[in-house]
Design an enzyme around this catalytic site. Structure first.
Site, PDB file in Angstrom:
ATOM      1  N   LYS A 184      50.727 -17.468  70.893  1.00 44.06           N
ATOM      2  CA  LYS A 184      49.259 -17.544  70.837  1.00 44.06           C
ATOM      3  C   LYS A 184      48.670 -16.313  71.545  1.00 44.06           C
ATOM      4  CE  LYS A 184      49.776 -22.471  70.338  1.00 44.06           C
ATOM      5  NZ  LYS A 184      49.271 -23.824  70.520  1.00 44.06           N
TER       6      LYS A 184
ATOM      7  N   GLU B 230      44.853 -23.783  65.026  1.00 39.88           N
ATOM      8  CA  GLU B 230      43.814 -23.084  65.796  1.00 39.88           C
ATOM      9  C   GLU B 230      43.043 -22.103  64.917  1.00 39.88           C
ATOM     10  OE1 GLU B 230      46.522 -21.942  68.897  1.00 39.88           O
ATOM     11  OE2 GLU B 230      46.679 -24.054  69.430  1.00 39.88           O
TER      12      GLU B 230
ATOM     13  N   GLU C 268      52.360 -29.773  62.369  1.00 39.72           N
ATOM     14  CA  GLU C 268      51.874 -29.779  63.745  1.00 39.72           C
ATOM     15  C   GLU C 268      50.651 -30.698  63.845  1.00 39.72           C
ATOM     16  OE1 GLU C 268      53.192 -25.984  65.959  1.00 39.72           O
ATOM     17  OE2 GLU C 268      51.345 -25.501  64.910  1.00 39.72           O
TER      18      GLU C 268
ATOM     19  N   ASN D 272      55.540 -19.664  69.417  1.00 37.89           N
ATOM     20  CA  ASN D 272      54.223 -19.125  69.077  1.00 37.89           C
ATOM     21  C   ASN D 272      53.526 -18.834  70.400  1.00 37.89           C
ATOM     22  OD1 ASN D 272      51.619 -18.585  68.308  1.00 37.89           O
ATOM     23  ND2 ASN D 272      51.183 -20.652  67.520  1.00 37.89           N
TER      24      ASN D 272
ATOM     25  N   GLY E  60      49.608 -28.845  72.682  1.00 35.04           N
ATOM     26  CA  GLY E  60      49.156 -28.477  74.014  1.00 35.04           C
ATOM     27  C   GLY E  60      48.679 -29.652  74.849  1.00 35.04           C
TER      28      GLY E  60
ATOM     29  N   HIS F 197      47.697 -21.721  61.063  1.00 40.01           N
ATOM     30  CA  HIS F 197      47.852 -22.506  62.294  1.00 40.01           C
ATOM     31  C   HIS F 197      46.578 -23.311  62.531  1.00 40.01           C
ATOM     32  CE1 HIS F 197      48.222 -23.561  66.510  1.00 40.01           C
ATOM     33  NE2 HIS F 197      49.530 -23.437  66.330  1.00 40.01           N
TER      34      HIS F 197
END
Ligand code: 13P
Length: 248
Positions: free
Chosen positions: A11, A96, A166, A9, A172, A94
């Protein structure tokens, strides 16, 4: 047998030139794998990278899709637009997107239903926040996300859907869930799928782990019974690391 997936991914990273250079770098080195290789790239890269990977085993997918076909939805992307450029895979929900763009379980569900209607395969992401894990609420949170995501999703389309667990605190941060914790949660997700559908479906569904996956922890993660692959952020941006992940 569930075919493993290594999905990158990207991003909000990389230009078209950088994306194509990445493909040049990895193509020959991932071609003999039994793993399904996927890259979820920014919208501006989708068509060029899709065309550039034609005939290879690298699947290019979108990071998002909207739940309407067309209309006054400034800034959104329709499944028909993805199909128009040959894209047949998308991420949905996701963390985010949930965190910064207020995507709820209801929105996630609408996106899944719409993508499937247009024969776009989905990787749907779930996972708890740090404070939820610290309060021992992770199972309840993930159960609610799964029930929300799969509402009105018919059993006969489930082969088009992959789940990615996740945990937000592992994304991260360099902090991976232990392979046992990741496997336990993924086994729990499988049992929830069994409750919603049946055992055969839950045994066939591929469920990935994501959150600081890198070449040094991938083998341990993949050795777990229930983990079928990785959804990878940071380490998927570097060609050598991505190749190592695919050839774990
Ligand atoms: P990292 O691998 O950078 O932790 O990101 C995980 C992720 O969000 C993949 O979707």
């Amino acid at each position: 047998m569930r075919k493993p997936i290594i999905a990158g991914n990207w991003k909000m990273n990389k230009t078209i030139d950088e994306g194509l250079a990445f493909i040049d770098d990895i193509k020959a080195r991932v071609k003999d794998t039994d793993v399904e290789v996927m890259l979820f790239v920014p919208y501006t890269l989708l068509k060029t990278m899709k065309d550039y990977t034609k005939g290879s085993n690298i699947i290019i997918g979108s990071q998002n899709v909207y739940f309407e076909d067309q209309g006054a939805f400034t800034g959104e992307i329709s499944p028909l637009m993805l199909k128009d450029v040959g894209i047949k895979h998308t991420l949905v929900g996701h963390s985010e997107r949930r965190q910064y763009f207020n995507e709820t379980d209801e929105i996630v569900n609408k996106k899944i239903l719409k993508a499937i209607e247009h024969e776009i395969d989905v990787i749907v992401c779930v996972g708890e926040k740090l404070e939820e894990r610290e309060a021992h609420r992770e199972a309840e949170v993930v159960r609610t996300q799964i029930a929300g995501a799969f509402k009105n999703v018919e059993a006969d389309v489930l082969n088009r859907i992959v789940v990615a667990y996740e945990p937000i605190w592992a994304i991260g941060t360099g902090k991976t869930a232990s392979s046992k914790d990741a496997n336990d949660m993924i086994a729990f997700i499988r049992s929830e799928i069994e409750k919603l559908y049946n055992e055969d479906i839950s045994e066939e569904m591929r469920i990935l782990y994501g959150g600081s996956v890198n070449p040094s922890n991938i083998e341990d993660l993949m050795n777990q019974d229930d983990i079928d692959g990785g959804l990878v952020g940071g380490a998927s941006l570097k060609a050598d690391q991505f190749v190592d992940l695919v050839n774990f």
